[in-house]
Design an enzyme around this catalytic site. Structure first.
Site, PDB file in Angstrom:
ATOM      1  N   LYS A   1     -11.272   2.069 -15.571  1.00 38.52           N
ATOM      2  CA  LYS A   1     -11.806   0.732 -15.232  1.00 38.52           C
ATOM      3  C   LYS A   1     -12.177  -0.062 -16.490  1.00 38.52           C
ATOM      4  O   LYS A   1     -12.070  -1.293 -16.504  1.00 38.52           O
ATOM      5  CB  LYS A   1     -12.996   0.863 -14.281  1.00 38.52           C
ATOM      6  CG  LYS A   1     -12.619   1.417 -12.893  1.00 38.52           C
ATOM      7  CD  LYS A   1     -11.575   0.579 -12.182  1.00 38.52           C
ATOM      8  CE  LYS A   1     -11.326   1.024 -10.749  1.00 38.52           C
ATOM      9  NZ  LYS A   1     -10.244   0.266 -10.108  1.00 38.52           N
TER      10      LYS A   1
ATOM     11  N   TYR B   1     -12.348   7.798 -14.073  1.00 37.61           N
ATOM     12  CA  TYR B   1     -12.529   6.521 -13.367  1.00 37.61           C
ATOM     13  C   TYR B   1     -13.108   5.470 -14.326  1.00 37.61           C
ATOM     14  O   TYR B   1     -12.625   4.335 -14.407  1.00 37.61           O
ATOM     15  CB  TYR B   1     -13.453   6.729 -12.156  1.00 37.61           C
ATOM     16  CG  TYR B   1     -13.552   5.549 -11.230  1.00 37.61           C
ATOM     17  CD1 TYR B   1     -12.685   5.423 -10.141  1.00 37.61           C
ATOM     18  CD2 TYR B   1     -14.500   4.554 -11.414  1.00 37.61           C
ATOM     19  CE1 TYR B   1     -12.763   4.333  -9.279  1.00 37.61           C
ATOM     20  CE2 TYR B   1     -14.593   3.461 -10.563  1.00 37.61           C
ATOM     21  CZ  TYR B   1     -13.722   3.356  -9.489  1.00 37.61           C
ATOM     22  OH  TYR B   1     -13.806   2.279  -8.636  1.00 37.61           O
TER      23      TYR B   1
ATOM     24  N   ASP C   1       0.863  -1.189   0.000  1.00 38.03           N
ATOM     25  CA  ASP C   1       0.000   0.000   0.000  1.00 38.03           C
ATOM     26  C   ASP C   1       0.895   1.233   0.000  1.00 38.03           C
ATOM     27  O   ASP C   1       2.067   1.159   0.392  1.00 38.03           O
ATOM     28  CB  ASP C   1      -0.899   0.011   1.251  1.00 38.03           C
ATOM     29  CG  ASP C   1      -2.193   0.797   1.028  1.00 38.03           C
ATOM     30  OD1 ASP C   1      -3.266   0.168   0.953  1.00 38.03           O
ATOM     31  OD2 ASP C   1      -2.117   2.038   0.913  1.00 38.03           O
TER      32      ASP C   1
ATOM     33  N   ASN D   1      -5.143  -4.287  -7.027  1.00 43.52           N
ATOM     34  CA  ASN D   1      -6.389  -3.741  -6.496  1.00 43.52           C
ATOM     35  C   ASN D   1      -6.333  -2.251  -6.194  1.00 43.52           C
ATOM     36  O   ASN D   1      -7.364  -1.576  -6.189  1.00 43.52           O
ATOM     37  CB  ASN D   1      -6.709  -4.545  -5.222  1.00 43.52           C
ATOM     38  CG  ASN D   1      -7.659  -3.821  -4.288  1.00 43.52           C
ATOM     39  OD1 ASN D   1      -8.861  -3.747  -4.548  1.00 43.52           O
ATOM     40  ND2 ASN D   1      -7.125  -3.260  -3.210  1.00 43.52           N
TER      41      ASN D   1
ATOM     42  N   ILE E   1     -19.289  -0.656  -2.835  1.00 41.24           N
ATOM     43  CA  ILE E   1     -18.913  -1.485  -1.684  1.00 41.24           C
ATOM     44  C   ILE E   1     -18.613  -0.551  -0.507  1.00 41.24           C
ATOM     45  O   ILE E   1     -17.935   0.476  -0.690  1.00 41.24           O
ATOM     46  CB  ILE E   1     -17.644  -2.315  -2.007  1.00 41.24           C
ATOM     47  CG1 ILE E   1     -17.818  -3.121  -3.319  1.00 41.24           C
ATOM     48  CG2 ILE E   1     -17.289  -3.256  -0.847  1.00 41.24           C
ATOM     49  CD1 ILE E   1     -18.935  -4.132  -3.343  1.00 41.24           C
TER      50      ILE E   1
HETATM   51  P1  NAP Z   1      -9.901   1.987  -0.093  1.00 40.05           P
HETATM   52  O1  NAP Z   1     -10.577   1.456   1.125  1.00 40.05           O
HETATM   53  O2  NAP Z   1      -9.674   3.453  -0.234  1.00 40.05           O
HETATM   54  O3  NAP Z   1      -8.518   1.202  -0.250  1.00 40.05           O
HETATM   55  C1  NAP Z   1      -7.617   1.503  -1.282  1.00 40.05           C
HETATM   56  C2  NAP Z   1      -6.215   1.458  -0.739  1.00 40.05           C
HETATM   57  O4  NAP Z   1      -5.324   1.748  -1.836  1.00 40.05           O
HETATM   58  C3  NAP Z   1      -5.964   2.556   0.313  1.00 40.05           C
HETATM   59  O5  NAP Z   1      -5.176   2.042   1.371  1.00 40.05           O
HETATM   60  C4  NAP Z   1      -5.220   3.595  -0.487  1.00 40.05           C
HETATM   61  O6  NAP Z   1      -4.379   4.404   0.315  1.00 40.05           O
HETATM   62  C5  NAP Z   1      -4.408   2.729  -1.408  1.00 40.05           C
HETATM   63  N1  NAP Z   1      -3.885   3.510  -2.531  1.00 40.05           N
HETATM   64  C6  NAP Z   1      -4.380   4.633  -3.103  1.00 40.05           C
HETATM   65  N2  NAP Z   1      -3.566   5.063  -4.067  1.00 40.05           N
HETATM   66  C7  NAP Z   1      -2.515   4.187  -4.108  1.00 40.05           C
HETATM   67  C8  NAP Z   1      -1.343   4.117  -4.879  1.00 40.05           C
HETATM   68  N3  NAP Z   1      -1.050   5.041  -5.823  1.00 40.05           N
HETATM   69  N4  NAP Z   1      -0.481   3.089  -4.668  1.00 40.05           N
HETATM   70  C9  NAP Z   1      -0.741   2.152  -3.722  1.00 40.05           C
HETATM   71  N5  NAP Z   1      -1.831   2.186  -2.937  1.00 40.05           N
HETATM   72  C10 NAP Z   1      -2.727   3.187  -3.142  1.00 40.05           C
HETATM   73  O7  NAP Z   1     -10.697   1.580  -1.420  1.00 40.05           O
HETATM   74  P2  NAP Z   1     -11.528   0.281  -1.857  1.00 40.05           P
HETATM   75  O8  NAP Z   1     -12.931   0.690  -1.975  1.00 40.05           O
HETATM   76  O9  NAP Z   1     -11.151  -0.911  -1.081  1.00 40.05           O
HETATM   77  O10 NAP Z   1     -10.985   0.169  -3.354  1.00 40.05           O
HETATM   78  C11 NAP Z   1     -10.078  -0.812  -3.793  1.00 40.05           C
HETATM   79  C12 NAP Z   1     -10.248  -0.949  -5.290  1.00 40.05           C
HETATM   80  O11 NAP Z   1     -11.581  -1.361  -5.574  1.00 40.05           O
HETATM   81  C13 NAP Z   1     -10.014   0.339  -6.094  1.00 40.05           C
HETATM   82  O12 NAP Z   1      -9.311   0.030  -7.286  1.00 40.05           O
HETATM   83  C14 NAP Z   1     -11.421   0.791  -6.417  1.00 40.05           C
HETATM   84  O13 NAP Z   1     -11.472   1.570  -7.598  1.00 40.05           O
HETATM   85  C15 NAP Z   1     -12.117  -0.531  -6.591  1.00 40.05           C
HETATM   86  N6  NAP Z   1     -13.566  -0.492  -6.447  1.00 40.05           N
HETATM   87  C16 NAP Z   1     -14.116   0.007  -5.311  1.00 40.05           C
HETATM   88  C17 NAP Z   1     -15.502   0.064  -5.221  1.00 40.05           C
HETATM   89  C18 NAP Z   1     -16.203   0.629  -4.015  1.00 40.05           C
HETATM   90  O14 NAP Z   1     -17.395   0.945  -4.132  1.00 40.05           O
HETATM   91  N7  NAP Z   1     -15.563   0.765  -2.868  1.00 40.05           N
HETATM   92  C19 NAP Z   1     -16.290  -0.421  -6.277  1.00 40.05           C
HETATM   93  C20 NAP Z   1     -15.655  -0.945  -7.399  1.00 40.05           C
HETATM   94  C21 NAP Z   1     -14.291  -0.982  -7.481  1.00 40.05           C
HETATM   95  P3  NAP Z   1      -4.942   5.862   0.765  1.00 40.05           P
HETATM   96  O15 NAP Z   1      -6.054   5.584   1.719  1.00 40.05           O
HETATM   97  O16 NAP Z   1      -3.743   6.499   1.383  1.00 40.05           O
HETATM   98  O17 NAP Z   1      -5.405   6.536  -0.512  1.00 40.05           O
END
Ligand code: NAP
Length: 252
Positions: free
Chosen positions: A161, A157, A38, A91, A190
């Protein structure tokens, strides 16, 4: 219950929070050695610690996946510590700037493409090279329902994606016969910090929940189950495809 893994080594980017953290924990519960990566050192380290406290194997590597050199180092540290790489869940991602196309800033566009799409290319470039040495591997790339349909005011975004699905298909064409299966997953909304950081709370959240025929947002653990299955030997004929987990969002 028997484990799905027997010491296979799995990298999870964005493993410090949300879907990545839930997946890292589920991989470890199923017998994988986990490399939690991360950009957020505190949260990433905490997830690796939690896995170890529960009897699993894990270590943390700080990496910003929008930087090719960080992705290369993530793989080389994995090989150094665990001697090989079997599984990768690419991810890490962000919500990014929210604006219609004509108002989207150039910096906002470049940033979201770098973090959500170029990162998947950078990571796969080094992961696949490591997996080819073993002649096997499984990669899951994080797309979204927004890899299949548009969502107003999120052009960067949505483009990123969609692109993740494209590069997933291409890589599968290139490496499936060499023992590496490559798929993408597409969650709907999510409950994770990504949504709260993007201001998806209260009435905004209620309105978005209505778009999910199942009547709720998903939980990180529900996506982790799909990723872990796709990465396991149970999915031995599954490669080159995109798997939504979306409470019927895309069925409409
Ligand atoms: P999250 O809780 O914000 O977790 C994402 C993690 O990635 C955070 O720890 C973040 O750190 C880290 N991160 C951000 N930029 C980064 C970088 N440049 N290099 C390495 N790590 C980085 O988000 P999540 O909802 O679990 O999302 C995970 C993935 O699922 C993403 O690709 C997102 O687009 C996808 N997704 C999410 C949803 C949803 O509704 N939640 C739906 C579809 C797809 P910081 O907190 O410091 O930024």
């Amino acid at each position: 219950m028997s484990n799905l893994f027997n010491g296979e080594v799995a990298i999870i980017t964005g493993g410090g929070s949300g879907i990545g953290a839930a997946t890292a924990i589920l991989f470890a519960k199923n017998g994988a050695k986990v490399v939690v990566s991360d950009v957020d050192e505190k949260h990433g380290n905490a997830v690796a610690q939690q896995i170890k406290q529960n009897g699993g194997e894990a270590f943390f590597v700080k990496a910003d996946v929008s930087r090719p050199a960080d992705c290369e180092r993530l793989v080389s540290e994995t090989l150094h510590v665990y001697g090989g790489l079997d599984i990768a869940f690419n991810n890490a991602g962000i919500g990014g700037e929210s604006n219609p196309v004509a108002d989207m800033s150039i910096d906002g566009w470049d940033h979201i493409i770098a973090v959500n799409l170029s990162s998947v290319f950078y990571c796969m470039k080094y992961e696949i090279a490591a997996m080819l040495k073993k002649g096997k591997g499984a990669i899951v790339n994080m797309s979204s329902i927004l890899g299949a349909v548009g969502f107003a005011n999120s052009p960067g975004y949505v483009a990123a994606k969609h692109g993740v699905i494209g590069i997933t298909k291409n890589a599968a064409l290139e490496y499936s016969a060499k023992g590496i299966r490559i798929n993408a997953v597409g969650p709907a909304f999510i409950n994770t910090p990504l949504l709260t950081n993007a201001g998806i709370v209260g009435d905004v959240k209620k309105a978005l929940v209505q778009l999910h025929p199942i009547g709720r947002f998903g939980e990180a653990e529900e996506i982790a189950e799909l990723v872990v299955w796709l990465s396991s030997g149970k999915a031995s004929f599954v490669t080159g495809s995109y798997y939504p987990a979306d409470g019927a969002y895309l069925a409409q």
